[in-house]
Design an enzyme around this catalytic site. Structure first.
Site, mmCIF file in Angstrom:
data_model
loop_
_atom_site.group_PDB
_atom_site.id
_atom_site.type_symbol
_atom_site.label_atom_id
_atom_site.label_comp_id
_atom_site.label_asym_id
_atom_site.label_seq_id
_atom_site.Cartn_x
_atom_site.Cartn_y
_atom_site.Cartn_z
ATOM 1 C CE LYS A 5 -4.020 -0.015 2.118
ATOM 2 N NZ LYS A 5 -4.545 -0.195 3.962
ATOM 3 N NE ARG A 99 -5.480 5.963 3.733
ATOM 4 C CZ ARG A 99 -5.763 5.815 4.188
ATOM 5 N NH1 ARG A 99 -7.077 5.020 3.789
ATOM 6 N NH2 ARG A 99 -6.871 7.161 3.613
ATOM 7 N N GLY A 114 -8.741 -5.252 1.879
ATOM 8 C CA GLY A 114 -9.251 -4.957 3.313
ATOM 9 C C GLY A 114 -8.882 -5.915 4.622
ATOM 10 C CD GLN A 165 -2.006 8.316 3.265
ATOM 11 O OE1 GLN A 165 -1.789 7.319 3.193
ATOM 12 N NE2 GLN A 165 -2.031 8.987 2.085
ATOM 13 C CD GLN A 293 -5.947 0.436 -0.216
ATOM 14 O OE1 GLN A 293 -5.633 1.285 1.169
ATOM 15 N NE2 GLN A 293 -6.155 -1.145 -0.234
ATOM 16 N NE ARG A 295 -7.885 -3.030 -2.812
ATOM 17 C CZ ARG A 295 -7.807 -2.323 -2.021
ATOM 18 N NH1 ARG A 295 -6.932 -1.825 -1.285
ATOM 19 N NH2 ARG A 295 -9.626 -2.036 -1.745
ATOM 20 C CG HIS A 836 -8.712 -36.007 -26.159
ATOM 21 N ND1 HIS A 836 -8.342 -37.211 -26.837
ATOM 22 C CD2 HIS A 836 -9.471 -37.069 -24.737
ATOM 23 C CE1 HIS A 836 -8.098 -38.288 -26.023
ATOM 24 N NE2 HIS A 836 -7.749 -38.127 -25.068
#
Length: 878
Positions: A5, A99, A114, A165, A293, A295, A836
């Site tokens: 993160k 965080r 989460g 932050q 954030q 990701r 097959h």
């Protein structure tokens, strides 16, 4: 050092993106505190706990959390955090967000969304230290431990950093996906938004406003207003409160201008990372937009690197994996060999690619799977007929998808260049020699079969010829391998195909002449017990081997009681019981080049690892009923098929002498030629096995030179990289990355049959296999009805199938067929009437239904089911 993160936050800051200022407590601080908490013994226990033992995982997680919460934090760490906190607020304790940032987080294959905690609006040094401690402890929540275990993440190596932050006092916040996570559509941003802090949206506490935006045009294509009955706000002095709204909000919490600004910002983030992103964002009272954030979206199926970057152009990709019954990913060397094979065929029809090792552009890769770009044939009236016709036979579910796609204006028909079409068809006819072989196949089928058998015998010349090219492991021998793929493919594959195709066409023509005179089941029964099928011959040879072993009580006991790994070791050290050693060696000398997912050059052959074959032999020993013996059933199938040829010929004769003569002629040609369907793959796999053997020498040489860690790593580089490694390039770091990616691709459960360049999968929301009464529907593949216990098998290498059980599989290839001999029936998620699995099931006379969506998930091992192979229905017992 700082976890996924924080690394992403730092990345965005350096890219000039709006991220709230802050600082990071590195994973080193966590490691120091964890060492003082004495959780090492807990981590050691976690390492040996099974993934499915959820209760034990939860208990160990609780113990780890408890110890971390009680562990002392060294004064030096407390002081360092306090000093950085004070500096962040210019001497004041400003509100901050705290965080968690785990070192195994926001990976390409797992987002860890989460899994650890975030604490908002923290004010004061003591409150901050307490929040940091709780973040550290959240590394060991039940869900985080279980998530890491299921993703194969080493619990003993994971650490946690913490981001501190400036708190954004959001007027509105939420999440933004830069691609549609539900449909997979790229260039379509999805925003969920709600007043207050974003925690309400992220936690699912609120029904947010929902917007979908076309990022190419800025058009808001979907707008759904949520009730937004809950909001989370910061409290003066620290902390947050949940506020229940008493009035209905019928207006959007974002303006159209803000929606487009968010979509534009998301596009910038995606462009920076080069992959779709899942973002958390907030807008403060001054209308400043912040990113908190980023990701990767890990649930999307990747697109080929050559996919168009605009939706104005649509490309359609058809899965080679699905068509070949190989669900798992290909190794890098397997993909590389396919590109070279495709180059060989392209050269043969007069369309050589620019780079032989890259191959023609129609063969593309995504998620370590291969796809064919079928856009061009879909835009041609002739191409559509061929493509849909092939899908009807080999991959039935794709027929509806192609039919749906041709209504898209971007796939409208384009005028065909007749000369180009004629030239390509002419090249194909010349390559396959189809017109020349037609009279031979019709009037001298034994000569056609003999010609195919001679080609098979010529494969024995490959190994000596390769060895003449240069020393083992040399660049010269590597070049020879490439040349053999280029030279042998046009000689091996195309000239065998017309023979069995004529056999299948004969069956189809006979069916037309017998319209109204024979049922589909009766026509299918003609295809039982076909001669000249190398896969059937292989399976019956393995059955014969097991019969010989069953006659010797000591060997039978050895096979049933000795662990399989020990048996494989005994084989390689020639310490098995002598008769077993001899018979197994003879079997593997003929069929040891085969294996599960055998078209992947990078996977082991049975001669390298006979574990699977030994497990199948042990399983055969359990079959006690002589009437159910595979060779007896096969011979019974031969007799029934030949009797049906006579019966159908007589029925046709009653409608006319000429019709009877034609039906008898066509059905006899069907039986003489259709069994050769498996021969081209048998020969290609033999060629691949010879090349694989030579690549081992290259791997050993590179391992000695410390350019690979071990010899088998050669299968995780491409042919061009193997050449570079032989010259001097170290490939060890590349191999490590690829092995990690490959291991996680093995866990992917869904591979699209058809994938579009905009990221979507056609028909996924409308194609359903389950009916209202709970039965599953698919494509009839092999006639008959059977009731028995289901056995869901995803990987045959570690499978055990009791005699009479019904095999439920995603797909199958020849490596699966030894299981067919004792299976009571077959259900596959993929395939068509000549795929097959369907062909082999018919030969063995076991009822089969293919193309059953979600069969491996809907059917449970041990469940009693009935397979109706005549009507394509699977009945599930409640």
């Amino acid at each position: 050092i700082v976890g996924g993160k924080v690394a992403n936050l730092g990345e965005m800051i350096h890219a000039g993106l709006p991220v709230p200022p802050g600082f990071c407590i590195t994973a080193t601080a966590y490691a120091i505190v964890a060492e003082g908490s004495q959780i090492e013994s807990i981590l050691a226990e976690l390492a040996t706990t099974a993934v499915n033992d959820t209760s034990r995982l939860a208990k160990l997680a609780t113990t780890a959390r408890t110890r971390l919460l009680a562990a002392p934090i060294p004064t030096s760490i407390v002081e360092a955090i306090t000093e950085a906190y004070r500096a962040l607020g210019d001497g004041e304790y400003v509100p901050v967000a705290v965080r968690s940032s785990a070192t195994a987080e926001d990976l390409p294959f797992a987002s860890f969304a989460g899994q650890q905690e975030t604490y908002l609006n923290i004010v004061g040094a003591d409150e901050l230290i307490a929040a940091v401690r709780r973040c550290w402890a959240s590394l060991w929540t039940d869900r985080a431990v279980s998530y890491r275990a299921s993703n194969g993440i080493d619990q003993q190596r994971v650490r946690l950093a913490v981001a501190i932050q400036h708190m954004v006092h959001a007027s509105v916040a939420g999440i933004l996906f830069t691609a549609n996570p539900l449909t997979g559509k790229r260039r379509q941003a999805v925003i969920d938004a709600s007043p207050g802090l974003g925690e309400a949206v992220v936690s699912g506490a609120v029904n947010p406003d929902h917007f979908v935006i076309d990022t190419a045009t800025g058009e808001i294509v979907e707008r759904r207003i949520g009730d937004k009955r809950v909001a989370i706000h910061a409290i003066a002095g620290g902390g947050t409160q949940r506020v229940e709204q008493t009035t209905q909000f019928n207006e959007a919490c974002l303006s159209d201008e803000q929606i487009r600004a968010l979509a534009d910002l998301g596009a910038k983030v995606e462009a920076h990372y080069g992959t779709p992103q899942d973002l958390e964002w907030a807008i403060d009272a001054s209308n400043q937009l912040w990113l908190t954030q980023a990701r990767p979206i890990t649930t999307l199926f990747p697109l080929p690197a050559t996919a168009p970057v605009t939706d104005d152009v649509l490309r359609v990709y058809f899965s080679v994996n699905v068509f070949q019954g190989v669900y798992r990913p290909f190794t890098p060397i397997g993909i590389s060999s396919f590109h070279l094979i495709a180059s060989a065929l392209a050269i043969a029809i007069g369309m050589p690619p620019r780079d032989l090792l890259i191959g023609p552009g129609v063969l593309v890769e995504a998620a370590s799977r291969l796809f064919i770009d079928v856009t061009t044939p879909l835009r041609s009236s002739f191409g559509r007929k061929i493509l849909i016709g092939m899908a009807q036979l080999g991959e039935t579910l794709s027929v509806g998808l192609f039919t749906q796609l041709i209504t898209d204006p971007r796939l409208s028909l384009v005028p065909a260049r007749r000369w180009r079409v004629v030239r390509t068809l002419g090249a194909l006819l010349a390559l396959t020699r189809a017109p020349l072989y037609l009279p031979q196949a019709l009037f001298w089928p034994s000569a056609a079969v003999s010609r195919v058998e001679r080609t098979r015998a010529q494969l024995q010349e490959i190994k000596p010829d390769i060895e003449k090219a240069g020393p083992a492991g040399s660049i010269e021998r590597l070049a020879a391998l490439e040349q053999f793929l280029l030279a042998w493919m046009p000689r091996t594959f195309p000239r065998m195909v017309p023979v069995f195709v004529y056999g299948l066409l004969a069956h189809n023509m006979a069916g037309r002449l017998l319209y109204g005179l024979a049922t589909n089941d009766e026509l299918q029964s003609v295809l039982r017990g076909l001669p000249h099928n190398p896969t059937t011959e292989m399976d019956l040879a393995l059955w014969k081997l097991s019969c010989l072993m069953q006659a010797d009580p000591n060997i039978a006991r050895y096979l049933q009681e000795t662990p399989l790994e020990q048996q494989a070791h005994d084989y390689h050290t020639s310490s098995m019981p002598e008769f077993l050693q001899q018979q197994l060696s003879e079997f593997l000398s003929l069929y040891g080049h085969r294996g599960v997912a055998e078209i992947d050059l990078g996977l082991p052959r049975w001669s390298e690892d006979p574990t699977y074959i030994l497990s199948v032999v042990a399983n055969y020993l359990q079959l006690q009923d002589p009437n159910m013996a595979p060779d007896v059933q096969f011979q019974r199938g031969v007799q029934e098929a030949e009797a049906m040829v006579i019966e159908l010929t007589q029925r046709a004769t009653r409608k006319g002498r000429l019709r009877g003569l034609l039906v008898g002629f066509l059905l006899r040609r069907t039986r003489a030629l259709a069994g050769l369907r498996e021969m081209p793959k048998f020969c290609i796999v033999y060629l691949l096995a010879c090349i694989r053997e030579q690549l081992w020498y290259i791997g050993e040489k590179l391992a000695l030179a410390e350019r690979l860690e071990k010899a088998e790593d050669v299968f995780f580089i491409t042919l061009s990289e193997a050449r570079a490694a032989l010259e001097s390039i170290d490939m060890r770091s590349i191999v490590r990355e690829r092995r990690t990616a490959y291991a996680h691709e093995l866990k992917r459960r869904h591979v699209p049959r058809v994938l579009l360049s905009d990221g979507t999968e056609p028909g996924t929301s409308t194609v359903v296999s389950e009916t209202d009464d709970g039965t599953l529907k698919g494509t009839p593949a092999s006639a008959g009805v059977v009731t028995g216990k289901a056995r869901v098998i995803l990987d045959p290498a570690s499978a055990h199938l009791e005699p009479g059980e019904i095999l439920i599989a995603p797909s199958t290839d020849p490596g699966w067929t030894p299981l067919f001999l004792t299976a009571g029936g077959l259900v596959m998620e993929m395939g068509g009437s000549i795929s097959h699995g369907a062909v082999v099931a018919r030969e063995y006379g076991i009822p089969a239904v293919v193309g059953v969506i979600g069969a491996t998930e809907r059917i449970i091992t041990g469940q009693q089911i009935t397979v109706d192979g005549s009507n394509g229905i699977v009945f599930l017992e409640k």
